[in-house]
Design an enzyme around this catalytic site. Structure first.
Site, short mmCIF file in Angstrom:
data_model
loop_
_atom_site.label_atom_id
_atom_site.label_comp_id
_atom_site.label_asym_id
_atom_site.label_seq_id
_atom_site.Cartn_x
_atom_site.Cartn_y
_atom_site.Cartn_z
N TRP A 1 16.69 15.52 7.56
CA TRP A 1 17.26 16.53 6.68
C TRP A 1 17.60 15.86 5.34
O TRP A 1 18.15 14.76 5.31
CB TRP A 1 18.54 17.12 7.30
CG TRP A 1 19.23 18.03 6.33
CD1 TRP A 1 18.95 19.34 6.10
CD2 TRP A 1 20.28 17.67 5.43
NE1 TRP A 1 19.75 19.83 5.10
CE2 TRP A 1 20.58 18.82 4.67
CE3 TRP A 1 20.97 16.49 5.17
CZ2 TRP A 1 21.56 18.82 3.68
CZ3 TRP A 1 21.95 16.49 4.18
CH2 TRP A 1 22.25 17.66 3.46
N ASP B 1 15.40 31.75 6.23
CA ASP B 1 15.90 30.43 6.61
C ASP B 1 15.82 30.22 8.12
O ASP B 1 15.60 31.18 8.88
CB ASP B 1 17.35 30.30 6.12
CG ASP B 1 17.74 28.86 5.82
OD1 ASP B 1 17.09 27.94 6.31
OD2 ASP B 1 18.73 28.68 5.08
N ASP C 1 16.96 20.53 0.97
CA ASP C 1 18.31 20.80 0.50
C ASP C 1 18.77 19.71 -0.47
O ASP C 1 19.79 19.87 -1.14
CB ASP C 1 19.30 20.85 1.68
CG ASP C 1 19.33 22.23 2.32
OD1 ASP C 1 18.82 23.19 1.72
OD2 ASP C 1 19.87 22.35 3.45
C1 GLA Z 1 20.18 26.09 4.61
C2 GLA Z 1 19.34 26.23 3.37
C3 GLA Z 1 20.24 26.33 2.16
C4 GLA Z 1 21.18 27.50 2.32
C5 GLA Z 1 21.96 27.36 3.61
C6 GLA Z 1 22.78 28.59 3.89
O1 GLA Z 1 20.81 24.86 4.66
O2 GLA Z 1 18.45 25.18 3.25
O3 GLA Z 1 19.47 26.47 1.01
O4 GLA Z 1 20.44 28.69 2.32
O5 GLA Z 1 21.11 27.15 4.72
O6 GLA Z 1 23.46 28.51 5.07
#
Ligand code: GLA
Length: 728
Positions: free
Chosen positions: A192, A471, A541
């Site tokens: 991640w 998501d 992220d």
């Molecule tokens: C994931 C996504 C983020 C956001 C969060 C929301 O981590 O990658 O961009 O949308 O979820 O919970």
């Protein structure tokens, strides 16, 4: 082009040929995969390389030669001691097979791959059917080629021709054998926030296996492997890429055998896989996109980018302008109401953005990550009057509206879970593993997928929504479905993926004008399978302007820039704590589908004017970035400099982005050679006010500007004339 005669087959695409023949024992052997050859070369190949893989003359029944023979469909139990592609267990427990040629056919187009993403059409397919001497199992190997693409697609179909059920315990998509060649192996590993880091190592004896066991293609290992000749680098040399058009647990392995042979095989992960095939049923495996390049890793990446754009991404969106958006996640997390969102919308409009995306937290009882998933109705405590006032605000300001969903998940604290506690993956009575305090819905069940389709559709039907972010924030763990019988539990992981594909297909069909972006806790499901439904995917992220450059570099090895969603976020960065200049964050985010992920209202005036400028600049190069050819010029993994160029197909323009990591005392001048331009054309480099030929820009290069730590620059390069002085 496909040629087939007397058990000899030659397939050709852009820059490669693939040849096979049926040997004296009926085995389908591979003869060649590499540079272009002609049908008349087949005789030469068979009498040369083909001879060393033939049964001994004195005793043609001895099959010892299978050990080392480049097989198109290696099977279990007959001396070929490298890994098999297919294992089928019969009712008597027997697994031994002997697949021999039975028939073939050639047709225009791509084979049907029911319920799964696939190359979309055109081209020509060779389907070779092999029959098992020891059972009613029949295997059809499909090969599709396109004259204009440097990628071929392979998959296979396995049929139970009659009698008792059989159990497939391995059903890989393809095999590609090489005789006596030495390779390095490249994989994209990660986690991640640091997805798809390229790693190259020598292919050692034994099996090098890349896999996901998580039910998704995963942050940790991408469903891609490359074999690289030792002299292969970014721009020169030979390499082979193997990429699965699949989004679930997968395996890809490269095996260096004791005779110097190399075998690459892969497909659905066979760990805990057991698929029951009743009489006359067929099992179709996912497609694998296979590439040969003699222009180094860069050639492979460009071939994959062209293939994914032409064959995987929906043509409605592939060349469409992507919305420049602002997403509220890192601006507000769960803590928002219209009073916090309206000012962001207003600022987004003032700065020239197209779309506002409302992320997690707008539905159910969702004030943090512990509750609400599955309840896809508006949380009116947070958003009084529902979504309408916010959407109206967007519309009044000329913005489109986008919304976040996580369709595959459920929170235990949700109405959906209270109503259907058995709809989750896992066995009741066993404590489930909770990741992010959520559970995975059992998408192998038709009624669960249908319910979620209804719930998401209601929101999309009743509101003016132009964009959806889909998501998926956890992996699968307890692989058990309360709806499957005991002898089909080994089918769950694949059936789950089929359910995800079915929902994606239904939603994208029902709402063809809605733009879907994929996401899985960042880039945890970044694969060609998802790109079939979602033209772009949230790359990671991690939006740190330095780490992101590395992630995008790795991702570009086998995916187009147009597939990568890239945002500018706030500093100190929420993932790394690092501070990177605003201009660098913008430059790195311009190498894909760009956007912003921060509270626009908190920016300084200086930063706001930079945002407006970045958007104006982006709208001048977005077509080039999304459709051009990528040339990676300097690797951030091997040097303190990241630099890439995107060159238009007609070689009249290029956009170069560079970034320096840490500066050093007495830093020497760093030369960046610009690849991809036309040697004979004259170009102007806007920022430097320099004119030079494509040849000079490649051989002499440009000097990277001196910047501070994590500073960056762009060069806009435009053709001005050819060498003869003819102006464009
Ligand atoms: C994931 C996504 C983020 C956001 C969060 C929301 O981590 O990658 O961009 O949308 O979820 O919970």
């Amino acid at each position: 082009m496909i040629y087939a005669k007397n058990g000899r087959f030659l397939l050709g695409g852009n820059g490669f040929s693939y040849a096979m023949f049926v040997d004296g024992q009926g085995f389908l052997q591979k003869l060649h995969f590499g540079g272009k050859i002609q049908p008349f070369d087949l005789d030469f190949l068979i009498s040369g390389i083909g001879k060393i893989q033939e049964p001994p003359q004195d005793n043609p029944n001895r099959e010892g030669y299978l050990d080392g023979m480049p097989s198109e469909c290696p099977f279990w139990g007959r001396i070929d001691t490298c890994e098999p592609m297919i294992t089928a267990v019969r009712s008597d427990g027997g697994v031994v097979s002997r697949f021999v040629y039975s028939s073939h056919r050639i047709y225009d187009g791509v084979p049907a791959v029911q319920g799964m993403p696939r190359a979309r059409g055109g081209g020509q397919t060779l389907a070779v059917t092999l029959k098992d001497n020891f059972s009613p199992v029949e295997v059809t190997l499909n090969y599709t080629v396109w004259d204009e693409l440097g990628v071929m697609v392979k998959n296979c179909e396995i049929a139970n021709g009659g009698g008792d059920p059989i159990f497939l315990t391995r059903a890989f998509s393809f095999c590609c054998d090489f005789t006596d060649e030495r390779f390095d192996v490249m994989r994209l590993w990660g986690d991640w926030g640091k997805e798809r880091s390229p790693e190259i190592s020598a292919l050692a004896h034994g099996v090098t296996r890349l896999q996901s066991t998580r039910g998704v293609s995963s942050h940790q290992t991408n469903p891609f492997i490359a074999l690289i000749k030792p002299n292969c680098s970014e721009n020169i040399g030979e390499c082979y890429g193997f990429q699965l058009v699949y989004s679930g647990s997968f395996a890809l392995s490269a095996e260096l055998g004791n005779k110097g042979q190399t075998r690459v095989i892969g497909g659905i992960n066979d760990l805990n896989f057991r698929w029951k095939l009743d009489e006359n049923e067929r099992f179709v495996t996912p497609q694998a996109a296979i590439c040969y390049s003699d222009e180094g890793l860069g050639g492979m990446s460009r071939a994959y980018a062209d293939f994914i754009r032409a064959q995987i991404v929906n043509s409605k969106w592939v060349d469409a302008r992507r919305p420049v958006l602002v997403n509220n996640w890192e601006a507000t997390y769960f803590d928002f109401g219209n009073e916090r969102l309206f000012p962001i919308v207003d600022e987004a409009a003032r700065l020239g953005m197209d779309t506002f995306v409302l992320d997690d937290g707008w539905f159910g009882k969702r004030d943090d990550a512990t509750s609400g998933l599955g309840d896809w109705f508006v949380n009116t405590n947070k958003l009084q009057g529902g979504l309408k006032p916010l959407i109206d605000r967007c519309k009044q300001r000329g913005l489109k509206f986008g919304l976040w969903f996580e369709p595959e998940m459920v929170s235990e604290d949700s109405d959906l879970f209270r109503a259907h506690p058995d709809w989750i993956i896992g066995k009741s009575g066993f404590e489930p593993v909770r990741q992010r305090t959520q559970l995975v819905l059992d998408f192998s069940r038709g009624e669960v997928v249908d319910y979620i389709f209804g719930a998401v559709s209601d929101v999309l039907k009743n509101n003016d929504i132009a964009y959806v972010k889909w998501d998926m924030n956890r992996y699968l763990s307890e692989f058990y479905s309360s709806a499957l019988p005991a002898d089909r539990q080994g089918e769950l992981a694949h059936r789950y993926v089929l359910g995800v594909y079915r929902l994606a297909e239904m939603l994208t069909d029902a709402f063809p004008d809605v733009f879907f972006e994929g996401c899985a806790s960042g880039g945890g499901r970044f694969d060609a399978g998802m790109l079939y439904y979602f033209p772009q995917i949230w790359t990671s992220d991690d939006t740190d302007g330095f780490e992101r450059a590395k992630i995008q570099w790795g991702t570009s090895l086998c995916y187009p820039l147009s597939a990568m969603s890239c945002h500018v976020s706030a500093c100190p960065n929420h993932q790394t704590g690092r501070v990177v200049p605003f201009s660098t964050r913008g430059n790195i985010a311009s190498l894909g589908a760009t956007g912003y992920e921060l509270d626009l209202t908190k920016l300084s005036d200086e930063e706001k004017s930079q945002v407006a400028e970045q958007i104006t600049e982006y709208k001048q190069i977005d077509g080039l970035v999304l459709q051009g050819d990528l040339y990676r010029l300097s690797s951030p993994f091997d040097s303190p400099f990241f630099c890439v160029a995107v060159v238009s197909k007609d070689k009249s323009r290029a956009y170069v982005v560079g970034e320096r990591a840490l500066t050093l005392p007495r830093d020497v001048n760093r030369i960046i050679r610009i690849y991809g331009l036309d040697d004979s054309k004259l170009y102007c480099v806007r920022e430097l006010n320099l004119t030079a030929s494509g040849a000079a820009l490649k051989t002499a290069g440009l000097v990277a500007p001196k910047t501070g730590d994590f500073g960056s620059w762009t060069w806009h390069i435009e053709q001005v004339a050819d060498r003869a002085g003819n102006k464009k």
